[in-house]
Design a protein around this motif. Sequence first.
Motif, PDB file in Angstrom:
ATOM      1  N   ALA A  91     -33.154 -14.674 -83.987  1.00 23.56           N
ATOM      2  CA  ALA A  91     -32.324 -13.621 -84.647  1.00 23.56           C
ATOM      3  C   ALA A  91     -32.414 -13.655 -86.240  1.00 23.56           C
ATOM      4  O   ALA A  91     -32.599 -14.706 -86.871  1.00 23.56           O
ATOM      5  N   PHE A  92     -32.410 -12.628 -87.172  1.00 21.91           N
ATOM      6  CA  PHE A  92     -32.387 -12.445 -88.524  1.00 21.91           C
ATOM      7  C   PHE A  92     -31.022 -12.999 -88.875  1.00 21.91           C
ATOM      8  O   PHE A  92     -30.064 -12.374 -88.071  1.00 21.91           O
ATOM      9  N   PRO A  93     -30.928 -13.402 -90.089  1.00 21.87           N
ATOM     10  CA  PRO A  93     -29.516 -13.830 -90.604  1.00 21.87           C
ATOM     11  C   PRO A  93     -28.747 -12.499 -90.880  1.00 21.87           C
ATOM     12  O   PRO A  93     -29.340 -11.712 -91.299  1.00 21.87           O
ATOM     13  N   TYR A 130     -35.177 -10.771 -75.351  1.00 25.40           N
ATOM     14  CA  TYR A 130     -34.162 -10.631 -76.518  1.00 25.40           C
ATOM     15  C   TYR A 130     -32.785 -11.323 -75.638  1.00 25.40           C
ATOM     16  O   TYR A 130     -32.812 -11.507 -74.403  1.00 25.40           O
ATOM     17  N   ASP A 180     -24.672  -0.811 -91.630  1.00 29.00           N
ATOM     18  CA  ASP A 180     -25.893  -1.327 -90.879  1.00 29.00           C
ATOM     19  C   ASP A 180     -25.770  -0.448 -89.443  1.00 29.00           C
ATOM     20  O   ASP A 180     -24.904  -0.852 -88.647  1.00 29.00           O
ATOM     21  N   ARG A 232     -26.736   0.173 -86.227  1.00 26.38           N
ATOM     22  CA  ARG A 232     -27.457  -0.610 -84.906  1.00 26.38           C
ATOM     23  C   ARG A 232     -27.386   0.314 -83.553  1.00 26.38           C
ATOM     24  O   ARG A 232     -26.179   0.543 -83.203  1.00 26.38           O
ATOM     25  N   ASP A 240     -32.161  -5.396 -80.657  1.00 30.66           N
ATOM     26  CA  ASP A 240     -31.575  -5.339 -81.754  1.00 30.66           C
ATOM     27  C   ASP A 240     -32.444  -5.427 -82.782  1.00 30.66           C
ATOM     28  O   ASP A 240     -33.307  -6.303 -83.002  1.00 30.66           O
ATOM     29  N   ASP A 241     -32.273  -4.707 -83.933  1.00 25.32           N
ATOM     30  CA  ASP A 241     -33.272  -4.539 -85.254  1.00 25.32           C
ATOM     31  C   ASP A 241     -33.432  -5.904 -85.950  1.00 25.32           C
ATOM     32  O   ASP A 241     -34.332  -6.180 -86.532  1.00 25.32           O
ATOM     33  N   ASN A 242     -32.215  -6.712 -85.742  1.00 26.83           N
ATOM     34  CA  ASN A 242     -32.389  -8.069 -86.353  1.00 26.83           C
ATOM     35  C   ASN A 242     -32.673  -9.175 -85.630  1.00 26.83           C
ATOM     36  O   ASN A 242     -32.474 -10.310 -85.896  1.00 26.83           O
ATOM     37  N   GLU A 243     -33.272  -8.876 -84.384  1.00 25.55           N
ATOM     38  CA  GLU A 243     -33.822  -9.847 -83.544  1.00 25.55           C
ATOM     39  C   GLU A 243     -35.282  -9.814 -83.255  1.00 25.55           C
ATOM     40  O   GLU A 243     -35.633  -8.787 -82.931  1.00 25.55           O
TER      41      GLU A 243
END
Length: 178
Positions: free
Chosen positions: A176-178, A56, A16, A18, A26-29
């Motif tokens: 945020a994504f898990p 963010y 992954d 980042r 962050d791509d997951n947020e």
Amino acid sequence: MFFEVPEVLEEEPSGDFRLPAWAGPDDNEVGGVVPIERVIARNSNVAVIIPGARAYRTGCMLNVEIACKRGDMSADDWWQLHTSVTFSMDMPVSGGGLPDRLLRFGVRFRDGTKATTLQRHPSASRDDPPAGPLLMSLPFAFGMSGPGVSNELGLWLWPAPPTSPSSSPWNGRSAAFP
């Protein structure tokens, strides 16, 4: 044959990837939307607007819209304005001063520290971030219509602005994504 079958490339390394926190969100947020709705500069030919930001955990992305119209400008002046709005963020600057039409942005924190889009930061690694704060321009969109030009860009501000416990719009507004 015009369209030939491409070579098979080696598999890319798994994992992954980042960006470092200082280089962008962050791509997951998802980030939380903070309305700002401010005209920060305006004259008869240009308006620069910040409709909002996305906060963010590590920083914030300020949305910037720039609208230009030619009006009664000469062709040379219009071209200079047009290029400064669309291409000047990476324009080299040297010598005794800054060109009047150089598009530049800056922020100042409450403690007096500042960041501008003109600052040059040495290459940094994921483990060794540049000294902050940092303000970087990231282009979003560019358009022309009739007598005008528009440009949308993002300004990544790192680290996140310091918060005050009672009134900060940055607290608790990102997901945020898990």
